[in-house]
Design an enzyme around this catalytic site. Structure first.
Site, PDB file in Angstrom:
ATOM      1  N   LYS A 227       0.854  -1.197   0.000  1.00 50.62           N
ATOM      2  CA  LYS A 227       0.000   0.000   0.000  1.00 50.62           C
ATOM      3  C   LYS A 227       0.887   1.244   0.000  1.00 50.62           C
ATOM      4  O   LYS A 227       1.888   1.293   0.719  1.00 50.62           O
ATOM      5  CB  LYS A 227      -0.902  -0.039   1.242  1.00 50.62           C
ATOM      6  CG  LYS A 227      -1.962   1.048   1.286  1.00 50.62           C
ATOM      7  CD  LYS A 227      -2.841   0.877   2.538  1.00 50.62           C
ATOM      8  CE  LYS A 227      -3.908   1.941   2.642  1.00 50.62           C
ATOM      9  NZ  LYS A 227      -4.714   1.803   3.894  1.00 50.62           N
TER      10      LYS A 227
ATOM     11  N   SER B 155      -9.625   2.055   2.928  1.00 53.57           N
ATOM     12  CA  SER B 155      -8.796   2.794   1.998  1.00 53.57           C
ATOM     13  C   SER B 155      -7.842   1.912   1.190  1.00 53.57           C
ATOM     14  O   SER B 155      -7.343   2.331   0.154  1.00 53.57           O
ATOM     15  CB  SER B 155      -7.974   3.834   2.766  1.00 53.57           C
ATOM     16  OG  SER B 155      -7.089   3.181   3.662  1.00 53.57           O
TER      17      SER B 155
ATOM     18  N   SER C 110      -9.517  -0.282   7.170  1.00 50.79           N
ATOM     19  CA  SER C 110      -8.978  -0.233   5.804  1.00 50.79           C
ATOM     20  C   SER C 110      -8.258  -1.477   5.301  1.00 50.79           C
ATOM     21  O   SER C 110      -7.926  -1.559   4.121  1.00 50.79           O
ATOM     22  CB  SER C 110      -8.034   0.959   5.668  1.00 50.79           C
ATOM     23  OG  SER C 110      -8.797   2.124   5.566  1.00 50.79           O
TER      24      SER C 110
HETATM   25  N1  GLN Z   1     -12.846   4.345   6.296  1.00 44.42           N
HETATM   26  C1  GLN Z   1     -12.284   4.846   7.524  1.00 44.42           C
HETATM   27  C2  GLN Z   1     -11.924   6.299   7.351  1.00 44.42           C
HETATM   28  O1  GLN Z   1     -12.235   6.831   6.351  1.00 44.42           O
HETATM   29  C3  GLN Z   1     -11.089   4.016   7.915  1.00 44.42           C
HETATM   30  C4  GLN Z   1      -9.891   4.284   7.098  1.00 44.42           C
HETATM   31  C5  GLN Z   1      -8.685   3.465   7.490  1.00 44.42           C
HETATM   32  O2  GLN Z   1      -8.781   2.441   8.180  1.00 44.42           O
HETATM   33  N2  GLN Z   1      -7.525   3.948   7.094  1.00 44.42           N
HETATM   34  O3  GLN Z   1     -11.366   6.910   8.191  1.00 44.42           O
END
Ligand code: GLN
Length: 491
Positions: free
Chosen positions: A80, A155, A179
């Site tokens: 990532k 994400s 994420s």
């Molecule tokens: N979807 C969540 C957010 O937008 C979690 C994102 C993540 O785990 N990086 O904050």
């Protein structure tokens, strides 16, 4: 001839170690696959073909020299784009870091190299890991290999999609609110969020430092466990790293794969079972609970009354920490610099850079967080959210006095169509309804494919006490042995 891209990491490592194939052949097969399908998937922001082939050659040379290879030597991995990679572009899905080549590797990346894995490149993500669909990437959305009109989660949608599209057998993600697990669920892959502090944050571009947790993504539970073991463990360069070894997650995954859960007590979270989930998700979850019971697990219901406040608490804590962390992107130290024509003040250049470099969701988070931390509102928002965090931790502690692990669906809904939730941030935030409590508590959680709903994958989440990551692997591997793995239609 075997299609090398369809194999698990365990199978690839076995073939490389046994000399039936070479790391270079394996790497080339994956690079070819990326060239063939990534135009439709957009899982990768950067493919490092030269670096990958050089790393693969090094593994082949070590084998030729008679060296003992580790359990993942020669296995390709996609990383990532939130982790720094020396000399290899790292954008965090943002325009503000476009063109930045970090001078150092994140600890996780160093450990991947030391394990003999072959880094194929960097995967797409929501900008600064803020999002649940990868639509907030500044470099275009990633598409779900199960249906390219749908999102792959976020994400870390790029990492999950790379696995589902057979572009890589292993990938690294980061989980602040879901994420790793949520993209895993909606792409039919496995994603594990380790115990907070069990994997190093050194070189992880910070979003919310008290929640951010890098971790493994794979197509099978055992592959995820092997990757977890390779990257985990204490790192003196991360002040919140736990100075203890990672529990034996690989042995736990192997034990689980025997399909026997006799003596294991699992708690179905009352607040997350069925209610609020799509009917197809609720049905797949119920079937999986029956499957776990058939494997010998004792199933009870456990109420965690404060979990319903996790989402609002997270959306105060995470933006607050983000507003502070993202202050470092000022147009001076990294990446983009906008409007520096010699006549403008430093403040003007900073403001122009941040305005041009950050996308709308990142700006929304910075504003929310700055507001929540402002004097006068601090106690009412950030302070209250921290108290709620404590209550959620107490729910977990009480639950783990009764059961070995908690289970729930990973997400309330399956992969939704691209564009369906971008106009309403709250609808997007709901994707992490079931994953966020674990982040606030700091324990480990894993998503394992458990079924299909209208042809789209559904994930089951297993949550365990802090530093009992092995438990979740055992349960996840047992479920996998009962329900199998899920293959998307050919791309
Ligand atoms: N979807 C969540 C957010 O937008 C979690 C994102 C993540 O785990 N990086 O904050």
């Amino acid at each position: 001839m075997t299609d090398l891209t369809k194999l698990t990491a365990v199978e690839i490592a076995g073939l490389v170690a046994g000399g039936q194939t070479s790391a270079v052949e394996v790497t080339q097969a994956h690079l070819d696959r990326i060239a063939a399908v990534d135009g439709r998937v957009n899982a990768f922001l950067h493919v490092d073909a030269d670096g990958a082939l050089a790393a693969a050659r090094a593994v082949d040379e070590r084998r030729a020299a008679g060296e003992e290879l580790g359990p993942l030597a020669g296995v390709p991995v996609a990383v990532k784009d939130v982790l720094t990679t020396k000399g290899v572009p790292t954008t965090v899905g943002s325009k503000i870091l476009q063109g930045w080549r970090p001078p150092y590797d994140a600890t996780i990346v160093q450990r991947l190299r030391a394990a003999g894995t072959v880094m194929l490149g960097k995967t797409n993500m929501d900008e600064f890991a803020m999002g649940s669909s990868t639509e907030y990437s500044a470099y275009g959305p990633t598409r779900n290999p199960w249906d390219t009109d749908r999102i792959p989660g976020g994400s870390g949608g790029g990492s999950a999609a790379a696995l589902a599209a057979y572009e890589a057998p292993l990938a690294i993600g980061s989980d602040t609110g879901g994420s790793i697990r949520q993209p895993g669920a909606v792409t039919g892959t496995v994603g594990a969020k380790p115990t907070y502090g069990g994997t190093s944050r050194y070189g992880l571009v910070a979003f919310s430092s008290s929640l951010d947790t890098p971790g493994p993504c794979a197509r099978t539970v055992l592959d995820a466990a092997l990757l977890h073991a390779a990257i985990g463990g204490h790192d003196p360069r991360d002040s919140t790293s736990i100075p203890q070894p990672v529990p034996d997650v690989v042995a736990a995954a192997r034990l689980g794969a025997t399909g026997d859960l006799t003596g294991v007590k699992l708690g179905v979270v009352t607040e997350f079972s069925g209610e609020g989930a799509e009917p197809g998700v609720a049905a797949a979850f119920r079937d999986s609970v029956d499957a776990l019971a058939k494997l010998g697990a004792e199933i009870v219901e456990v109420s965690c009354p404060h979990f319903k406040y996790a989402l609002p608490a997270y959306y105060l804590i995470a933006p607050s920490e983000c507003s502070s962390n993202l202050a470092r992107f000022d147009g001076v130290r990294f990446g983009l610099r906008e409007g520096d024509d010699g006549n403008r003040s430093l403040e003007e250049v900073m403001s122009l850079t941040r305005d041009a470099g950050f996308g709308p969701e990142v700006k929304r988070r910075i504003m929310l967080g700055t507001y929540a931390l402002s004097s006068g509102y601090y106690d009412a928002y950030y302070g209250q959210a921290q108290k709620v965090r404590t209550l959620i931790t107490r729910d977990f502690t009480a639950a783990f006095e009764r059961v070995d692990a908690l289970i729930s669906p990973t997400t309330p809904f399956v992969a939704f169509p691209i564009g369906a939730r971008t106009s309403d941030p709250y609808q997007m935030y709901l994707a992490d309804l079931y994953t966020i409590p674990t982040n606030l508590y700091g324990g480990p959680g894993i998503s394992v494919p458990c079924g299909l709903s209208d042809g789209l994958p559904v994930g089951l989440q297993v949550m365990a006490p802090t530093m009992a990551d092995d438990r979740m692997y055992r349960v996840a591997a047992a479920l996998e042995s009962a329900v199998g793995t899920f293959t998307p239609p050919a791309l």
